[in-house]
Scaffold this active site. Structure first.
Site, PDB file in Angstrom:
ATOM      1  N   SER A  31      27.194  96.615  64.403  1.00 40.94           N
ATOM      2  CA  SER A  31      27.496  95.350  63.613  1.00 40.94           C
ATOM      3  C   SER A  31      27.128  95.517  62.231  1.00 40.94           C
ATOM      4  O   SER A  31      27.464  94.718  61.599  1.00 40.94           O
ATOM      5  CB  SER A  31      26.899  94.064  64.329  1.00 40.94           C
ATOM      6  OG  SER A  31      25.480  94.385  64.560  1.00 40.94           O
TER       7      SER A  31
ATOM      8  N   HIS B 141      32.419  93.669  68.235  1.00 42.48           N
ATOM      9  CA  HIS B 141      33.057  93.741  67.126  1.00 42.48           C
ATOM     10  C   HIS B 141      34.347  94.836  67.218  1.00 42.48           C
ATOM     11  O   HIS B 141      34.964  94.999  66.200  1.00 42.48           O
ATOM     12  CB  HIS B 141      32.119  94.229  66.058  1.00 42.48           C
ATOM     13  CG  HIS B 141      31.306  93.461  65.576  1.00 42.48           C
ATOM     14  ND1 HIS B 141      31.291  92.572  64.693  1.00 42.48           N
ATOM     15  CD2 HIS B 141      29.954  93.387  65.966  1.00 42.48           C
ATOM     16  CE1 HIS B 141      30.212  91.801  64.523  1.00 42.48           C
ATOM     17  NE2 HIS B 141      29.241  92.517  65.299  1.00 42.48           N
TER      18      HIS B 141
ATOM     19  N   LYS C  73      34.392  86.379  67.465  1.00 45.78           N
ATOM     20  CA  LYS C  73      34.466  87.395  66.172  1.00 45.78           C
ATOM     21  C   LYS C  73      36.253  87.266  66.039  1.00 45.78           C
ATOM     22  O   LYS C  73      36.877  86.381  65.345  1.00 45.78           O
ATOM     23  CB  LYS C  73      33.985  88.651  66.222  1.00 45.78           C
ATOM     24  CG  LYS C  73      32.367  88.131  66.506  1.00 45.78           C
ATOM     25  CD  LYS C  73      31.576  89.259  66.406  1.00 45.78           C
ATOM     26  CE  LYS C  73      29.922  89.030  66.650  1.00 45.78           C
ATOM     27  NZ  LYS C  73      29.611  87.646  66.777  1.00 45.78           N
TER      28      LYS C  73
HETATM   29  C1  LIG Z   1      27.279  93.542  68.589  1.00 43.20           C
HETATM   30  C2  LIG Z   1      27.007  92.081  68.849  1.00 43.20           C
HETATM   31  N1  LIG Z   1      26.643  91.531  70.194  1.00 43.20           N
HETATM   32  C3  LIG Z   1      26.504  90.134  70.322  1.00 43.20           C
HETATM   33  C4  LIG Z   1      26.440  89.184  69.362  1.00 43.20           C
HETATM   34  C5  LIG Z   1      26.203  87.798  69.764  1.00 43.20           C
HETATM   35  O1  LIG Z   1      27.556  87.402  69.801  1.00 43.20           O
HETATM   36  P1  LIG Z   1      27.445  85.508  69.502  1.00 43.20           P
HETATM   37  O2  LIG Z   1      27.530  85.564  68.070  1.00 43.20           O
HETATM   38  O3  LIG Z   1      28.907  85.335  70.377  1.00 43.20           O
HETATM   39  O4  LIG Z   1      26.292  85.128  70.142  1.00 43.20           O
HETATM   40  C6  LIG Z   1      26.620  89.746  68.168  1.00 43.20           C
HETATM   41  C7  LIG Z   1      26.822  88.847  67.024  1.00 43.20           C
HETATM   42  O5  LIG Z   1      26.899  87.709  66.722  1.00 43.20           O
HETATM   43  C8  LIG Z   1      26.980  91.061  67.759  1.00 43.20           C
HETATM   44  O6  LIG Z   1      27.237  91.687  66.567  1.00 43.20           O
END
Ligand SMILES: Cc1ncc(COP(=O)(O)O)c(C=O)c1O
Length: 386
Positions: free
Chosen positions: A178, A206, A237
């Protein structure tokens, strides 16, 4: 308490690590109004430009009229709304798995899933750059954590081979990282997990909607989706919505329904949110050109930034890090860009390792070629001034 916290905040300020919040008064999109100023948005994860899409809005509206807003209780108490079930069926169909389970968000999907699969007897092998929600899930599980250097398959093999055969082993990785925008060596990870009898869990947050022939993610792109035990992804996303999923076998989903505390002990996502997610899946499937567009714009912007002398690491995705290293300079650059009409956030420790502060630039399918030119011009000026 106040004094102690004030001193801690002062320390953060003096290290350039203090965070503030801005207010957005427009819809999410390529252009947004932040703190009263209209700027081009180069920091959202709305990769396909769907967050304000009329079809998602109308699906949510219809659901509101039909089912109301609140969901009332956890899904195990009052039951699933039909929309939850439809969304899960569609996710499983797309991912080619037996089943899928929707969680309230990606953070909860990761913490709940890992802590349901791993216990004190388990060893979890985690890429050093995995998302915080993965790290928190491992901590919550009380498993032994072994962090391997980023994408270092040889180091991981060394760790796996020195772990007793009797231990349960779980390897977890982001597929698109990310903050670096590079991708995991999934084929090699699959082979290692097979060799050492480890389970493999991937976080496609992502990659879902962006990578792969149908947009199912990096595992699909590399032809290994069938070899991954646990496929997690988010709807927040590229799907422009909210919520997350875990896809896999019926037994996996059944286990999570029974054991994932972040599924069992929380109120279900509102049906209108699930309806928007379901509508998003339809648009994503029907309009593959969005995926192609975001990837091609990302290549152009990355090349343009490299042309300005920026280090963009090994990014190959719509996430383009512009390495600054020094946290305070990253904040100054972000501030200058904002003045010049470009929203690009400074990312600092602890989100990234110390000494690796950066601007995290992201592109979406909604951007125009002209937007990229404006972004690059602003970067040229900001870099020369800060
Ligand atoms: C790689 C990754 N996993 C999990 C999440 C968490 O997802 P959420 O925003 O839906 O809680 C994110 C970012 O927010 C992320 O970048």
């Amino acid at each position: 308490m106040k004094e102690v916290l004030r001193a801690e905040l002062e320390t953060l300020r003096s290290q350039g690590l203090y965070r503030t919040r801005r207010v957005m008064s427009s819809a999410q999109g390529r252009e947004v109004v932040i703190d009263g100023k209209t700027v081009l948005n180069f920091c959202s994860n709305d990769y396909l430009g769907l967050a304000a899409d009329a079809r998602l809005v109308s699906a949510a509206g219809e659901s509101l009229g039909r089912s109301g807003f609140g969901s009332g209780a956890s899904r195990l108490i009052c039951g699933d709304f039909e929309t939850h079930r439809l969304l899960e069926a569609e996710l499983a169909r797309w991912k080619g798995t037996e089943a899928a389970l929707v969680f309230s968000c990606g953070y909860m999907a990761n913490t709940g899933t890992i802590s349901a699969l791993a216990d004190r007897e388990t060893v979890v092998f985690s890429d050093r750059l995995n998302h915080a929600s993965i790290v928190d899930g491992i901590i919550l599980s009380r498993a032994e954590l072994r962090r391997y250097p980023h994408n270092d398959v040889a180091a991981l093999e060394g760790m796996l081979s020195s772990t007793g055969e009797d231990r349960r082993k779980l390897v977890v990785t982001d597929t698109v990282f990310s903050m670096d925008g590079d991708v995991a060596p999934l084929r090699e990870l699959v082979a290692l997990c097979r060799k050492y009898g480890a389970w493999l869990m991937v976080d496609e947050a992502h990659a879902f909607g962006v990578m792969g022939p149908t947009g199912a993610g990096l595992a699909e792109a590399l032809g290994v989706a069938g070899d991954v035990d646990v496929q997690m992804g988010t709807l927040s996303k590229a799907a422009g919505s909210f919520g997350a999923y875990v896809a896999g076998s019926k037994e996996l989903v059944d286990h999570l329904v029974n054991r994932a505390r972040s599924f069992v002990y929380t109120t279900a996502i509102p049906p209108s949110v699930a309806a928007a997610g379901l509508a998003a899946l339809g648009v994503m499937r029907a309009e593959p050109e969005r995926r192609q567009r975001v990837l091609s714009l990302a290549t152009k912007l990355r090349q343009g930034l490299a042309g300005l002398g920026c280090d963009t690491l090994n990014s190959t995705t719509p996430i383009i890090p512009v390495m600054v290293k020094d946290a305070e300079r990253a904040v100054r650059l972000s501030g200058k860009l904002f003045e010049l009409g470009i929203l690009a956030q400074a990312i600092r420790p602890p989100t990234v390792p110390s000494g690796s502060a950066r601007l995290r630039v992201t592109v979406t399918a909604a951007h125009t070629e002209e937007d990229l030119v404006r972004c690059l011009e602003a970067f040229r000026e900001a870099l020369s001034r800060c």
